[in-house]
Design a protein around this motif. Structure first.
Motif, PDB file in Angstrom:
ATOM      1  N   HIS A 237     -66.221 -48.752  -9.143  1.00 44.84           N
ATOM      2  CA  HIS A 237     -65.548 -49.470 -10.235  1.00 44.84           C
ATOM      3  C   HIS A 237     -65.576 -48.666 -11.537  1.00 44.84           C
ATOM      4  N   ILE A 238     -66.659 -47.957 -11.769  1.00 48.96           N
ATOM      5  CA  ILE A 238     -66.730 -47.092 -12.956  1.00 48.96           C
ATOM      6  C   ILE A 238     -65.677 -45.980 -12.858  1.00 48.96           C
ATOM      7  N   ALA A 239     -65.628 -45.328 -11.688  1.00 48.91           N
ATOM      8  CA  ALA A 239     -64.633 -44.262 -11.486  1.00 48.91           C
ATOM      9  C   ALA A 239     -63.217 -44.811 -11.596  1.00 48.91           C
ATOM     10  N   GLN A 240     -63.033 -46.033 -11.068  1.00 49.45           N
ATOM     11  CA  GLN A 240     -61.722 -46.672 -11.135  1.00 49.45           C
ATOM     12  C   GLN A 240     -61.328 -46.953 -12.584  1.00 49.45           C
ATOM     13  N   THR A 241     -62.308 -47.351 -13.395  1.00 48.40           N
ATOM     14  CA  THR A 241     -62.020 -47.628 -14.807  1.00 48.40           C
ATOM     15  C   THR A 241     -61.629 -46.358 -15.550  1.00 48.40           C
ATOM     16  N   VAL A 242     -62.304 -45.245 -15.233  1.00 48.31           N
ATOM     17  CA  VAL A 242     -61.915 -43.960 -15.820  1.00 48.31           C
ATOM     18  C   VAL A 242     -60.455 -43.656 -15.473  1.00 48.31           C
ATOM     19  N   GLU A 243     -60.108 -43.844 -14.209  1.00 50.65           N
ATOM     20  CA  GLU A 243     -58.735 -43.561 -13.779  1.00 50.65           C
ATOM     21  C   GLU A 243     -57.745 -44.524 -14.432  1.00 50.65           C
ATOM     22  N   THR A 244     -58.146 -45.777 -14.570  1.00 45.66           N
ATOM     23  CA  THR A 244     -57.262 -46.769 -15.195  1.00 45.66           C
ATOM     24  C   THR A 244     -56.969 -46.400 -16.646  1.00 45.66           C
ATOM     25  N   LEU A 245     -58.002 -46.006 -17.379  1.00 46.91           N
ATOM     26  CA  LEU A 245     -57.795 -45.624 -18.786  1.00 46.91           C
ATOM     27  C   LEU A 245     -56.756 -44.506 -18.887  1.00 46.91           C
ATOM     28  N   LEU A 246     -56.905 -43.506 -18.022  1.00 50.40           N
ATOM     29  CA  LEU A 246     -55.995 -42.351 -18.096  1.00 50.40           C
ATOM     30  C   LEU A 246     -54.599 -42.691 -17.579  1.00 50.40           C
ATOM     31  N   ALA A 247     -54.545 -43.538 -16.547  1.00 59.35           N
ATOM     32  CA  ALA A 247     -53.234 -43.880 -15.974  1.00 59.35           C
ATOM     33  C   ALA A 247     -52.450 -44.817 -16.891  1.00 59.35           C
ATOM     34  N   GLN A 248     -53.168 -45.721 -17.566  1.00 59.82           N
ATOM     35  CA  GLN A 248     -52.500 -46.710 -18.406  1.00 59.82           C
ATOM     36  C   GLN A 248     -52.256 -46.219 -19.833  1.00 59.82           C
ATOM     37  N   SER A 249     -52.907 -45.128 -20.209  1.00 55.29           N
ATOM     38  CA  SER A 249     -52.747 -44.619 -21.571  1.00 55.29           C
ATOM     39  C   SER A 249     -52.267 -43.171 -21.558  1.00 55.29           C
ATOM     40  N   PRO A 250     -50.963 -42.963 -21.584  1.00 56.06           N
ATOM     41  CA  PRO A 250     -50.449 -41.589 -21.690  1.00 56.06           C
ATOM     42  C   PRO A 250     -50.955 -40.886 -22.945  1.00 56.06           C
ATOM     43  N   VAL A 251     -51.249 -41.674 -23.971  1.00 53.05           N
ATOM     44  CA  VAL A 251     -51.789 -41.088 -25.209  1.00 53.05           C
ATOM     45  C   VAL A 251     -53.137 -40.433 -24.923  1.00 53.05           C
ATOM     46  N   LEU A 252     -54.019 -41.162 -24.261  1.00 52.86           N
ATOM     47  CA  LEU A 252     -55.339 -40.626 -23.928  1.00 52.86           C
ATOM     48  C   LEU A 252     -55.208 -39.455 -22.957  1.00 52.86           C
ATOM     49  N   ALA A 253     -54.365 -39.616 -21.942  1.00 58.35           N
ATOM     50  CA  ALA A 253     -54.184 -38.542 -20.962  1.00 58.35           C
ATOM     51  C   ALA A 253     -53.695 -37.262 -21.645  1.00 58.35           C
ATOM     52  N   GLY A 254     -52.835 -37.426 -22.654  1.00 53.09           N
ATOM     53  CA  GLY A 254     -52.331 -36.271 -23.386  1.00 53.09           C
ATOM     54  C   GLY A 254     -53.427 -35.557 -24.158  1.00 53.09           C
ATOM     55  N   GLU A 255     -54.310 -36.328 -24.775  1.00 51.97           N
ATOM     56  CA  GLU A 255     -55.432 -35.736 -25.514  1.00 51.97           C
ATOM     57  C   GLU A 255     -56.346 -34.962 -24.568  1.00 51.97           C
ATOM     58  N   VAL A 256     -56.571 -35.532 -23.370  1.00 56.78           N
ATOM     59  CA  VAL A 256     -57.419 -34.864 -22.378  1.00 56.78           C
ATOM     60  C   VAL A 256     -56.734 -33.587 -21.882  1.00 56.78           C
ATOM     61  N   ALA A 257     -55.444 -33.668 -21.625  1.00 58.78           N
ATOM     62  CA  ALA A 257     -54.709 -32.502 -21.131  1.00 58.78           C
ATOM     63  C   ALA A 257     -54.740 -31.344 -22.123  1.00 58.78           C
ATOM     64  N   GLN A 258     -54.808 -31.680 -23.401  1.00 55.86           N
ATOM     65  CA  GLN A 258     -54.841 -30.634 -24.432  1.00 55.86           C
ATOM     66  C   GLN A 258     -56.259 -30.200 -24.785  1.00 55.86           C
ATOM     67  N   GLY A 259     -57.240 -30.750 -24.067  1.00 55.99           N
ATOM     68  CA  GLY A 259     -58.619 -30.310 -24.263  1.00 55.99           C
ATOM     69  C   GLY A 259     -59.312 -30.895 -25.466  1.00 55.99           C
TER      70      GLY A 259
END
Ligand SMILES: [Zn+2]
Length: 242
Positions: free
Chosen positions: A176-198
Motif C-alpha cells: 500500500h505504501i508503494a501503491q501510494t507512491v505510484e498514485t501520487l506520481l500517476a495522479q500528479s503530472p506536476v509532481l512527476a515532472g519535478e521528479v523527471a527533472q531531478g
C-alpha cells in the motif's frame, strides 16, 4: 497548515527560491530525515528548531525540506519520529495515507511553490486503515459514512497484494505504501515532472510502531536509497529478525 488565505499561509503563489543550501537536494533532504529518525530511535533526540527564537525566525516564510504524506495514526507524529521542528516538514496526513485531490494539491503546493525537494509516503505496521479495508474485502460489509472513501482508496492495494500472493498485514502495508507512491506520481503530472527533472524524489517508508524506525520500501527515481544504505540498517533488530 495556516488558514490565512493560501495553503501554508504563504503570501502568494510565487515560487520560493531561497532554499537552505544544505538541504537543497532530494538526497540531502532524505539523509537529514533519516538522521533525525536515528536520533529518535536511539533515544537521543535533539528537538531542533523548536525554540522561541526559531519560531520567530520562520514566522515570515517557510522552506520545509520534506513533504510527509503520512497515515493519521496518533503514534506517527512526523516531527517527533524524525526529530525535527518548526518549518522543517510539510505534513499531510490521512487515514491510511490515502491520496485524494486535496492531498495531491497540498503536495504540489509544497513541491512547486515552496520548492520542497522530497516527498515521503509514511505508512506503518498494523495500520488500521489497511486492516479495515481487508475486513471489508473479506466480509463484504460496507463501512459507515465517509470511512468508505478511505476503504475504497485502500482496496486497489489489497487487490495488488492478492495478485502478488501477499497475505500478512505488514506485507500488505508495504504494498500500500508503494501503491501510494505510484498514485501520487500517476495522479500528479506536476509532481512527476519535478521528479523527471531531478528536482524532487518520492520515497515510501514503513514505520515500526514499537521500534520507532523507518524502513524504505519504494523510491522514485529507482536507486534513490544510496544515502540510506551507506548509513547502514536503520533497525538492527528488524534486520536480525528478517
Ligand atoms: Zn495507519
Amino acid at each position: 497548515m495556516s488558514h490565512s488565505g493560501t495553503p501554508g499561509g504563504q503570501p502568494g503563489p510565487q515560487r520560493t527560491t531561497d532554499r537552505a543550501p544544505a538541504l537543497s537536494e532530494p538526497a540531502r533532504a532524505y539523509a537529514e530525515l533519516i538522521a533525525g529518525n536515528r536520533r529518535f530511535v536511539g533515544g537521543a533526540p535533539r528537538h531542533p528548531n523548536q525554540d522561541a527564537g526559531h519560531r520567530a525566525a520562520v514566522a515570515d516564510g517557510q522552506h520545509p525540506f520534506a513533504v510527509i504524506v503520512g497515515c493519521s495514526d496518533s503514534r506517527l507524529a512526523a516531527e517527533i519520529i524524525f526529530d525535527r521542528g518548526l518549518g522543517d516538514l510539510f505534513v499531510v496526513r490521512t487515514a491510511g495515507h490515502t491520496a485524494g485531490p486535496e492531498v495531491l494539491g497540498s503536495v504540489e503546493y509544497a513541491v512547486t511553490v515552496l520548492g520542497t525537494p522530497l516527498v515521503v509516503v509514511l505508512g506503518h505496521d498494523s495500520c488500521g486503515a489497511v486492516q479495515a479495508a481487508r475486513e471489508v474485502a473479506t466480509t463484504g460489509t460496507q463501512p459507515l459514512g465517509h470511512l468508505r472513501a478511505v476503504v475504497d482508496a485502500v482496496l486497489p492495494s489489497l487487490r495488488r497484494a492478492e495478485t502478488e500472493g501477499v497475505q500478512d498485514i505488514d506485507g500488505i502495508v508495504d504494498i500500500h505504501i508503494a501503491q501510494t507512491v505510484e498514485t501520487l506520481l500517476a495522479q500528479s503530472p506536476v509532481l512527476a515532472g519535478e521528479v523527471a527533472q531531478g528536482r524532487c524524489a518520492v520515497v515510501g517508508v514503513s514505520y515500526r510502531l514499537a521500534a520507532g524506525a523507518v524502513r524504505q520500501v519504494a523510491a522514485v527515481p529507482a536507486g534513490f536509497a544510496t544515502l540510506d544504505e551507506q548509513a547502514g540498517p536503520l533497525d538492527p533488530a528488524a534486520s536480525a529478525a528478517a
